[in-house]
Design an enzyme around this catalytic site. Structure first.
Site, PDB file in Angstrom:
ATOM      1  N   LYS A 182       0.718  -1.090   0.049  1.00  0.00           N
ATOM      2  CA  LYS A 182      -0.048  -0.197  -0.350  1.00  0.00           C
ATOM      3  C   LYS A 182       0.491   1.246  -0.098  1.00  0.00           C
ATOM      4  O   LYS A 182       1.169   1.353   1.010  1.00  0.00           O
ATOM      5  CB  LYS A 182      -0.552   0.472   0.942  1.00  0.00           C
ATOM      6  N   GLU A 258      10.018   1.524  10.687  1.00  0.00           N
ATOM      7  CA  GLU A 258      11.231   2.447  10.792  1.00  0.00           C
ATOM      8  C   GLU A 258      10.075   3.669  11.006  1.00  0.00           C
ATOM      9  O   GLU A 258       9.492   4.019   9.973  1.00  0.00           O
ATOM     10  CB  GLU A 258      11.771   2.759   9.457  1.00  0.00           C
ATOM     11  N   CYS A 292      13.642  11.439   7.018  1.00  0.00           N
ATOM     12  CA  CYS A 292      13.775  10.921   7.947  1.00  0.00           C
ATOM     13  C   CYS A 292      14.867  11.139   9.071  1.00  0.00           C
ATOM     14  O   CYS A 292      14.616  11.163  10.358  1.00  0.00           O
ATOM     15  CB  CYS A 292      12.854   9.008   8.345  1.00  0.00           C
ATOM     16  N   GLU A 386      10.065  16.664  14.859  1.00  0.00           N
ATOM     17  CA  GLU A 386      10.523  16.171  14.124  1.00  0.00           C
ATOM     18  C   GLU A 386      10.002  16.993  12.956  1.00  0.00           C
ATOM     19  O   GLU A 386       8.226  17.031  13.107  1.00  0.00           O
ATOM     20  CB  GLU A 386      10.122  14.963  13.824  1.00  0.00           C
TER      21      GLU A 386
END
Length: 490
Positions: A182, A258, A292, A386
């Site tokens: 997906k 992750e 990331c 973040e």
């Protein structure tokens, strides 16, 4: 096949299930937009939960026969996929620019890493023979075989859609698993349907790979909780990852996660400042910071702090911003308004908290200016969150102990980097930083096909790449043979 078959100009209005391109029919459409121009470049159907069920059933049905193929057959398909990556490199680069806003350097790095991972995976079928172990029982042979897990579900993100899909899909296929992918709804072509076309052209049997674009809010729960699922490979935010992992674990599927990062870039007073700033510019502003493992916080010794801020600001102001299909541009668009608004809010809140806006802090449409914030502290919004944007908060420290304390003052532990003049000191700092990956005299954006990739703390569980991902996608089976009659106590 037409010249546009591997670009966003191709025909993509279908799902890919059990080796067939399934027409949209009455399914909802997902409009695929170019974030630089805001134009709709194509549309794909939104998969339903029934589609997800069909995809998992197809993968489960095809997996056993695929796993039984000789290793050269499985390797041959993956090698053919590598050839297609080479043949259609420019098409893939163009698609990354149009669909995900990737400037040329980022798009090439993404293609190169995906190619390397796929090429490395082509060797996996020959590395799964197993091992022999001595026995405590006289006349017994022990064999430990490595077998595919079964069906691997993959949920991939929009920031590095091609790479982060391929790093799970190619190894899973090579190891003999079936796959249901997906992709993110913002990048369903280059993150999903394009992989289906590549492996279809490479000769992958029907049903082994299935691609179901759709919103996570609509089909994400079914993807993560399906009873046929054996491994859930997820890349995304920590909050969503926790939900996905818990749903997978309910069916005893292995979560390979992750997740988020808040990555420090530590610069000591004896560091090569030219090298530290060069690293900082790449590590903060590649792909507009939507990485990331990008630098989230610059931790700089107070003795070189002012000079570092001055140099970083000057470099940030020199970066060309604009449509990434123009190869001269370095900074492309943010993927959507929600991401843009959140990062700009972090900047505004950080300035209100006492930081100094050295440059940037504004946006033209989805193009956010490279931004440098001095006088920042670790608890300011752009530093403790973040931010996932072209934002560089610079935080001073007085000694190595404080640098480590600041670096580790976060729930995350994905990546980090350290610049120091003394290599032993740099190693000591790297050892003390709680992160799955630390890069000395470099920046955190590193990914190599043969080196384990992953984080600690809230940055995830499990590892990708090389032998590490093969361990995630296979399971051990013990077969013993009693070759001599065994004496039992009763």
């Amino acid at each position: 096949m037409s010249d546009s078959a591997f670009t966003t100009d191709g025909e993509w209005n279908a799902l890919y299930i059990d080796g067939e391109w399934v027409d949209a029919d009455d399914r909802d459409d997902i409009a695929v937009e170019n974030p630089a121009t805001r134009e709709t470049v194509t549309s794909v159907p939104a998969a339903t939960e029934d589609d997800v069920d069909r995809a998992y059933e197809a993968a489960a049905a095809a997996q056993s026969e695929w796993a039984d193929q000789p290793p050269n057959e499985r390797a041959g398909v993956v090698e053919a996929a590598v050839d297609l990556l080479d043949e259609h490199r420019d098409d893939i680069l163009r698609s990354l620019s149009v669909e995900s806003g990737s400037a040329n350097a980022k798009a090439f790095a993404e293609w190169q890493t995906a190619r390397g991972i796929t090429a490395r995976a082509a060797g996996f079928p020959f590395e799964m023979g197993g091992d022999y172990k001595d026995s405590m029982i006289p006349g017994k042979d022990n064999q430990v075989k490595q077998e595919p897990m079964g069906v691997v579900g993959v949920i991939s993100p929009w920031n590095f859609p091609f790479h982060l899909s391929m790093r799970a899909v190619a190894p899973a296929i090579a190891a003999g698993n079936g796959v249901v992918l997906k992709p993110a709804s913002a990048t369903p072509v280059v993150g999903g349907l394009l992989l289906a076309r590549i492996f279809e052209e490479a000769g992958l049997p029907e049903g082994v790979l299935n691609v179901v674009p759709g919103s996570g809010s609509d089909i994400g729960d079914r993807m993560a909780s399906h009873p046929e699922l054996d491994v859930m490979a997820f890349t995304g935010s920590t909050d969503v990852g926790k939900r996905v992992a818990s749903q997978a674990a309910e069916n005893l599927a292995l979560p390979a996660m992750e997740l988020g990062g808040n990555n420090p870039h530590v610069v000591t007073e004896d560091a090569d400042l030219d090298a530290a700033v060069d690293s900082a510019v790449f590590g903060s502003f590649l792909h507009q910071g939507q990485v990331c493992i990008s630098i989230n916080r610059h931790l700089v010794h107070e003795d070189v702090y002012d000079e570092y801020v001055e140099r970083l600001t000057e470099r940030a102001e020199s970066l060309p911003v604009g449509d990434p299909t123009d190869r001269d541009n370095v900074i492309g668009p943010i993927i959507n308004e929600d991401q843009r608004d959140q990062m700009l809010d972090y900047v505004e809140t950080t300035v209100e908290s006492g930081a100094t806006l050295e440059t940037g802090g504004e946006a033209d449409g989805l193009f956010v200016e490279p931004t440098v914030l001095s006088d920042a502290t670790n608890d300011m919004a752009a530093a403790c969150n973040e931010h996932f944007g072209p934002i560089a908060p610079v935080v001073p420290f007085s000694d190595d102990e404080e640098a480590v304390e600041l670096a580790n003052d976060t729930e995350y532990g994905l990546a980090a980097s350290v610049h120091a003049g003394d290599l032993g000191r740099a190693h000591d700092l790297a050892d003390a930083i709680d992160a799955g990956m630390v890069h000395i005299n470099d920046q955190p954006i590193n990914d190599e096909p043969h080196v384990p990739f992953g984080g600690v703390k809230s940055s995830g569980m499990g590892r990708y790449n090389g032998d590490a991902i093969l361990d995630e996608l296979t399971q051990e089976k013990w077969i013993s043979v009693q070759r001599e009659k065994r004496q039992y106590p009763f």
